[in-house]
Design a protein around this motif. Structure first.
Motif, mmCIF file in Angstrom:
data_model
loop_
_atom_site.group_PDB
_atom_site.id
_atom_site.type_symbol
_atom_site.label_atom_id
_atom_site.label_comp_id
_atom_site.label_asym_id
_atom_site.label_seq_id
_atom_site.Cartn_x
_atom_site.Cartn_y
_atom_site.Cartn_z
ATOM 1 N N VAL A 12 0.874 -1.171 0.000
ATOM 2 C CA VAL A 12 0.000 0.000 0.000
ATOM 3 C C VAL A 12 0.914 1.224 0.000
ATOM 4 O O VAL A 12 1.782 1.356 0.872
ATOM 5 C CB VAL A 12 -0.928 0.017 1.243
ATOM 6 C CG1 VAL A 12 -1.726 1.316 1.289
ATOM 7 C CG2 VAL A 12 -1.852 -1.184 1.250
ATOM 8 N N ARG A 13 0.742 2.074 -0.979
ATOM 9 C CA ARG A 13 1.589 3.260 -1.111
ATOM 10 C C ARG A 13 1.601 4.059 0.198
ATOM 11 O O ARG A 13 0.553 4.317 0.780
ATOM 12 C CB ARG A 13 1.075 4.130 -2.268
ATOM 13 C CG ARG A 13 1.971 5.270 -2.642
ATOM 14 C CD ARG A 13 1.483 6.072 -3.843
ATOM 15 N NE ARG A 13 0.035 6.078 -4.031
ATOM 16 C CZ ARG A 13 -0.590 5.494 -5.052
ATOM 17 N NH1 ARG A 13 0.074 4.872 -5.973
ATOM 18 N NH2 ARG A 13 -1.913 5.548 -5.132
ATOM 19 N N GLY A 14 2.795 4.378 0.676
ATOM 20 C CA GLY A 14 2.950 5.177 1.889
ATOM 21 C C GLY A 14 2.910 4.379 3.178
ATOM 22 O O GLY A 14 3.022 4.950 4.253
ATOM 23 N N SER A 15 2.759 3.053 3.079
ATOM 24 C CA SER A 15 2.697 2.249 4.305
ATOM 25 C C SER A 15 4.096 2.036 4.894
ATOM 26 O O SER A 15 5.117 2.318 4.246
ATOM 27 C CB SER A 15 2.025 0.904 4.029
ATOM 28 O OG SER A 15 2.778 0.159 3.097
ATOM 29 N N LEU A 16 4.131 1.531 6.098
ATOM 30 C CA LEU A 16 5.381 1.302 6.820
ATOM 31 C C LEU A 16 6.261 0.326 6.059
ATOM 32 O O LEU A 16 5.809 -0.744 5.638
ATOM 33 C CB LEU A 16 5.066 0.748 8.223
ATOM 34 C CG LEU A 16 6.238 0.564 9.165
ATOM 35 C CD1 LEU A 16 6.934 1.903 9.449
ATOM 36 C CD2 LEU A 16 5.749 -0.048 10.472
ATOM 37 N N GLU A 17 7.520 0.681 5.881
ATOM 38 C CA GLU A 17 8.464 -0.152 5.146
ATOM 39 C C GLU A 17 9.254 -1.043 6.094
ATOM 40 O O GLU A 17 9.320 -0.798 7.290
ATOM 41 C CB GLU A 17 9.434 0.735 4.356
ATOM 42 C CG GLU A 17 8.741 1.566 3.298
ATOM 43 C CD GLU A 17 9.698 2.484 2.562
ATOM 44 O OE1 GLU A 17 10.850 2.655 3.004
ATOM 45 O OE2 GLU A 17 9.275 3.034 1.530
ATOM 46 N N LYS A 18 9.846 -2.089 5.522
ATOM 47 C CA LYS A 18 10.711 -3.034 6.247
ATOM 48 C C LYS A 18 10.027 -3.541 7.531
ATOM 49 O O LYS A 18 10.590 -3.525 8.609
ATOM 50 C CB LYS A 18 12.067 -2.405 6.553
ATOM 51 C CG LYS A 18 12.866 -2.109 5.289
ATOM 52 C CD LYS A 18 14.237 -1.572 5.636
ATOM 53 C CE LYS A 18 15.035 -1.271 4.394
ATOM 54 N NZ LYS A 18 14.566 -0.078 3.676
#
Length: 133
Positions: free
Chosen positions: A79-85
């Motif tokens: 989801v664009r802008g969601s939490l990465e890693k």
């Protein structure tokens, strides 16, 4: 049977960083929930698409008594802008009826569910479910 949630993040996509994060969150989940692997029905790990250095279940299998726990790794939907890693965990386990559930969110994942980052009274959650039905 209860479901216990958790999530954590890693600073980089490396085997070492993922091993450290997975072991840390599993330590917390086991300790805070008085949880033993023999009580677990299954564990699902999901990782964001930017993590592919190692399967979290492969890390968990090195823990005492985890070799017989049914586990699966899946990729988290992007989801664009969601939490990465981010590594998320869902554990289904048999729990004592009087045990409060602690959903554990560590590192940058703590902002995902700040309302769940403390012990959840079992009876309160049952009341909430019943009021929604």
């Amino acid at each position: 049977m209860q479901a216990i949630r958790g999530a954590t993040t890693v600073s980089e996509n490396t085997v070492e960083a993922m091993q450290e994060a997975v072991m840390e969150i599993l330590d917390e989940l086991e300790e805070r929930n008085q949880l033993h692997p023999t009580d677990m029905i299954s564990v699902t790990f999901s990782v964001t698409p930017d993590l592919d250095a190692i399967f979290p279940a492969a890390v968990a299998r090195h823990r005492p008594h985890w070799n017989n726990v049914p586990m699966i790794d899946v990729q988290q939907m992007y989801v664009r802008g969601s939490l990465e890693k981010c590594i998320r965990i869902l554990i289904h386990a048999y729990m004592k009826s009087s045990t409060s559930i602690s959903h554990i969110y560590l590192r940058n994942a703590s902002k995902l569910r700040p309302d769940w980052n403390s012990p959840q009274p079992l009876q309160a959650s049952q009341s909430t479910i019943e009021s929604k039905v």
